[in-house]
Design an enzyme around this catalytic site. Structure first.
Site, short mmCIF file in Angstrom:
data_model
loop_
_atom_site.label_atom_id
_atom_site.label_comp_id
_atom_site.label_asym_id
_atom_site.label_seq_id
_atom_site.Cartn_x
_atom_site.Cartn_y
_atom_site.Cartn_z
N THR A 1 0.82 -1.21 0.00
CA THR A 1 0.00 0.00 0.00
C THR A 1 0.86 1.26 0.00
OG1 THR A 1 -1.49 1.27 1.43
CG2 THR A 1 -0.11 -0.31 2.53
N ASP A 2 0.27 2.37 -0.45
CA ASP A 2 0.97 3.66 -0.38
C ASP A 2 1.06 4.17 1.06
OD1 ASP A 2 -1.71 4.31 0.01
OD2 ASP A 2 -1.76 5.92 -1.49
N GLU A 3 0.29 3.55 1.97
CA GLU A 3 0.25 4.07 3.35
C GLU A 3 1.58 3.88 4.07
OE1 GLU A 3 -3.44 3.35 5.44
OE2 GLU A 3 -4.52 3.10 3.56
N TYR B 1 -1.74 -0.54 10.98
CA TYR B 1 -1.88 -1.19 9.67
C TYR B 1 -0.69 -0.88 8.78
CZ TYR B 1 -3.29 -1.62 4.75
OH TYR B 1 -3.30 -1.91 3.40
N LYS C 1 2.34 -3.29 7.24
CA LYS C 1 2.61 -3.46 5.81
C LYS C 1 4.05 -3.03 5.49
CE LYS C 1 0.19 -4.60 2.92
NZ LYS C 1 -0.21 -5.93 2.37
P1 NAD Z 1 -9.57 -7.38 2.19
O1 NAD Z 1 -9.57 -7.10 3.66
O2 NAD Z 1 -10.79 -7.10 1.39
O3 NAD Z 1 -9.20 -8.92 1.94
C1 NAD Z 1 -8.18 -9.57 2.65
C2 NAD Z 1 -8.31 -11.06 2.37
O4 NAD Z 1 -7.25 -11.73 3.09
C3 NAD Z 1 -9.62 -11.66 2.87
O5 NAD Z 1 -10.15 -12.54 1.88
C4 NAD Z 1 -9.21 -12.45 4.11
O6 NAD Z 1 -10.04 -13.58 4.37
C5 NAD Z 1 -7.79 -12.84 3.77
N1 NAD Z 1 -6.98 -13.10 4.98
C6 NAD Z 1 -6.87 -12.29 6.07
N2 NAD Z 1 -6.07 -12.85 6.99
C7 NAD Z 1 -5.64 -14.03 6.45
C8 NAD Z 1 -4.78 -15.06 6.92
N3 NAD Z 1 -4.20 -14.99 8.13
N4 NAD Z 1 -4.54 -16.13 6.12
C9 NAD Z 1 -5.13 -16.21 4.89
N5 NAD Z 1 -5.97 -15.28 4.41
C10 NAD Z 1 -6.22 -14.20 5.17
O7 NAD Z 1 -8.31 -6.59 1.63
P2 NAD Z 1 -8.13 -5.81 0.26
O8 NAD Z 1 -8.65 -4.44 0.41
O9 NAD Z 1 -8.59 -6.67 -0.84
O10 NAD Z 1 -6.53 -5.71 0.21
C11 NAD Z 1 -5.76 -6.77 -0.34
C12 NAD Z 1 -4.28 -6.39 -0.26
O11 NAD Z 1 -4.05 -5.19 -0.97
C13 NAD Z 1 -3.80 -6.16 1.16
O12 NAD Z 1 -2.50 -6.70 1.28
C14 NAD Z 1 -3.77 -4.64 1.30
O13 NAD Z 1 -2.79 -4.24 2.21
C15 NAD Z 1 -3.42 -4.23 -0.12
N6 NAD Z 1 -3.93 -2.90 -0.54
C16 NAD Z 1 -5.24 -2.56 -0.36
C17 NAD Z 1 -5.69 -1.33 -0.83
C18 NAD Z 1 -7.15 -0.93 -0.72
O14 NAD Z 1 -7.51 0.19 -1.08
N7 NAD Z 1 -8.05 -1.80 -0.27
C19 NAD Z 1 -4.81 -0.43 -1.42
C20 NAD Z 1 -3.47 -0.81 -1.58
C21 NAD Z 1 -3.04 -2.06 -1.14
P1 TYD Z 2 -10.79 3.93 4.34
O1 TYD Z 2 -11.75 3.53 3.29
O2 TYD Z 2 -10.87 3.29 5.68
O3 TYD Z 2 -9.32 3.74 3.72
P2 TYD Z 2 -7.87 4.24 4.30
O4 TYD Z 2 -8.02 4.62 5.72
O5 TYD Z 2 -7.05 3.02 4.13
O6 TYD Z 2 -7.46 5.38 3.42
O7 TYD Z 2 -10.91 5.49 4.55
C1 TYD Z 2 -10.76 6.40 3.46
C2 TYD Z 2 -10.83 7.79 4.04
O8 TYD Z 2 -12.16 8.02 4.53
C3 TYD Z 2 -9.91 8.03 5.23
O9 TYD Z 2 -9.43 9.36 5.18
C4 TYD Z 2 -10.81 7.83 6.44
C5 TYD Z 2 -12.15 8.33 5.94
N1 TYD Z 2 -13.35 7.67 6.51
C6 TYD Z 2 -14.41 8.45 6.97
O10 TYD Z 2 -14.37 9.69 6.95
N2 TYD Z 2 -15.51 7.80 7.46
C7 TYD Z 2 -15.61 6.45 7.52
O11 TYD Z 2 -16.64 5.90 8.01
C8 TYD Z 2 -14.52 5.66 7.03
C9 TYD Z 2 -14.57 4.15 7.07
C10 TYD Z 2 -13.41 6.33 6.51
#
Ligand code: NAD
Ligand code: TYD
Length: 351
Positions: A131-133, A157, A161
């Site tokens: 992630t960019d975070e 988190y 990562k």
């Molecule tokens: P998500 O929470 O929707 O899905 C995570 C998946 O991992 C789920 O299916 C869960 O069952 C599985 N999981 C969790 N713990 C596990 C374990 N111990 N063993 C096996 N499986 C397990 O997450 P997402 O939003 O799809 O993100 C996927 C990846 O992409 C993550 O690594 C996250 O850090 C990265 N990412 C997410 C975003 C975003 O905007 N959502 C952006 C950049 C990077």
């Molecule tokens: P989120 O979807 O949790 O992603 P991330 O924290 O990984 O960026 O949140 C996106 C943005 O929205 C973040 O600045 C937090 C804000 N946010 C709210 O204002 N209200 C909410 O209920 C949630 C879940 C997030």
């Protein structure tokens, strides 16, 4: 024939990556390894679950013995690692779970890769999705994250990562594992669990519930359509040099409050409500602890070296996303009630 383990394939981004690989590469064998936590749901993959080149394995990446045995029996050629605890708010209330899955789980996979791939690193690949975070927070007008920005995570988190990214690089540098990492900005699209901002807001607007906006709503995120992320992963997986890192982003910065207003306008139109009706649901709530102000990705390396660019304008993508949620009420009900997931947990527990 290439055999790829995709971890976290039942989650939001993972399910899009699994679908893309299963559909695009019929000669690959895709194994979806997922623990099925609250965030993982096999309903996300109903359309491809019968494909001959797809299999699901239920398992926990924290279980080192299980991971080692899986590598032994399956002899995969590659791992695309997405399994993670992914929600910042949950990491604030329960950081240890994030250390276990995101750090230890990643190290377990790396250990198995090291052991089972020794002697054939050049025919294998460990792709770590991050992630960019990890880069921390930007001030309002202070440029963008590049691949050389120093790591400065603030939430449990992002710290977990960042730690996993360091381990992946360390295993490349120390043992020679073929590893690549990508760091992506916020994703949006279908199958997104409704605890994250966009699906939560859509769900609440539809049900006339308040839309919680943290702080003043001035935090900025750079949004990318999830299918563009899956395509970027495909490109990087196939073309990146071992040891390389790519940033992935939408060049699409939005203040949270502006995004919510845009969403409210779309929802008013879709639901036949008077203009301004949904926006009345906006409720400012206590800010998230340590809330990062701004994320913005410079994805020019990926564009210049591998030719990837986002395909969708945000307004169009958001409209498509709203349509998907409105047309898939059953999915939303199932993932929020956990009913379908409980069914799968029971089926796999019996095996
Ligand atoms: P998500 O929470 O929707 O899905 C995570 C998946 O991992 C789920 O299916 C869960 O069952 C599985 N999981 C969790 N713990 C596990 C374990 N111990 N063993 C096996 N499986 C397990 O997450 P997402 O939003 O799809 O993100 C996927 C990846 O992409 C993550 O690594 C996250 O850090 C990265 N990412 C997410 C975003 C975003 O905007 N959502 C952006 C950049 C990077
Ligand atoms: P989120 O979807 O949790 O992603 P991330 O924290 O990984 O960026 O949140 C996106 C943005 O929205 C973040 O600045 C937090 C804000 N946010 C709210 O204002 N209200 C909410 O209920 C949630 C879940 C997030």
């Amino acid at each position: 024939m290439k055999k790829i383990i995709i971890t976290g394939g039942a989650g939001f981004i993972g399910s899009h990556v699994v679908r893309r690989f299963v559909n695009t590469y019929p000669d690959y064998q895709i194994i979806n390894l997922d623990k099925l936590t609250y965030a993982g749901n096999l309903m996300n993959l109903k359309d491809i679950e019968q494909r001959p080149n797809y299999r699901f394995v239920k398992g926990d990446i924290v279980d080192a013995v299980f991971i080692d045995e899986l590598f032994s029996t399956e002899q995969p050629d590659a791992v695309i690692h997405l399994a993670a605890e992914s929600h910042v708010d949950r990491s604030i209330s329960n950081p240890t779970e994030f250390v276990m899955t995101n750090v230890l789980g990643t190290v377990n996979l790396l250990n198995a890769a090291r052991k089972h791939w020794t002697g054939r690193y050049e025919q294998t690949r460990f792709y770590h999705v991050s992630t960019d975070e990890v880069y921390g927070a930007l001030a309002m007008d202070s440029g963008m994250f590049t691949e050389t920005t120093a790591y400065d995570p603030h939430s449990p988190y992002s710290a977990s990562k960042a730690s996993s990214d360091h381990f992946v690089r360390a295993y490349h540098d120390t043992y020679g594992i073929d590893a690549v990492i990508s760091n992506c900005s916020n994703n949006y699209g279908s199958h997104h669990f409704p605890e994250k901002l966009i699906p939560l807001a859509i769900h609440n607007i539809k049900n006339n519930k308040s839309i919680p906006v943290y702080g003043k709503g001035e935090n900025i995120r750079d949004w990318l359509w999830v299918e563009d992320h899956a395509r970027a992963i495909d490109v990087i997986f196939h073309q990146a040099k071992a040891g390389s890192t790519y940033n992935i982003g939408g060049h699409n910065e939005w203040k949270n409050i502006d995004l919510i207003h845009l969403l409210c306008q779309i929802m008013d139109r879709k639901l036949g409500r008077a203009e301004g009706e949904s926006a009345k649901l906006i409720t400012y709530v206590t800010d998230r602890a340590g809330h990062d102000l701004r994320y913005a990705i410079d994805a020019s390396k990926l564009k210049n070296e591998l030719g990837w660019e986002p395909s969708l304008q945000f307004e169009e993508g958001l409209e498509k996303t709203v349509d998907w949620y409105l047309n898939n009420e059953e999915w939303l009900n199932e993932v929020t009630s956990g009913h379908y997931q409980a069914y799968y947990q029971e089926q796999y527990a019996k095996r």
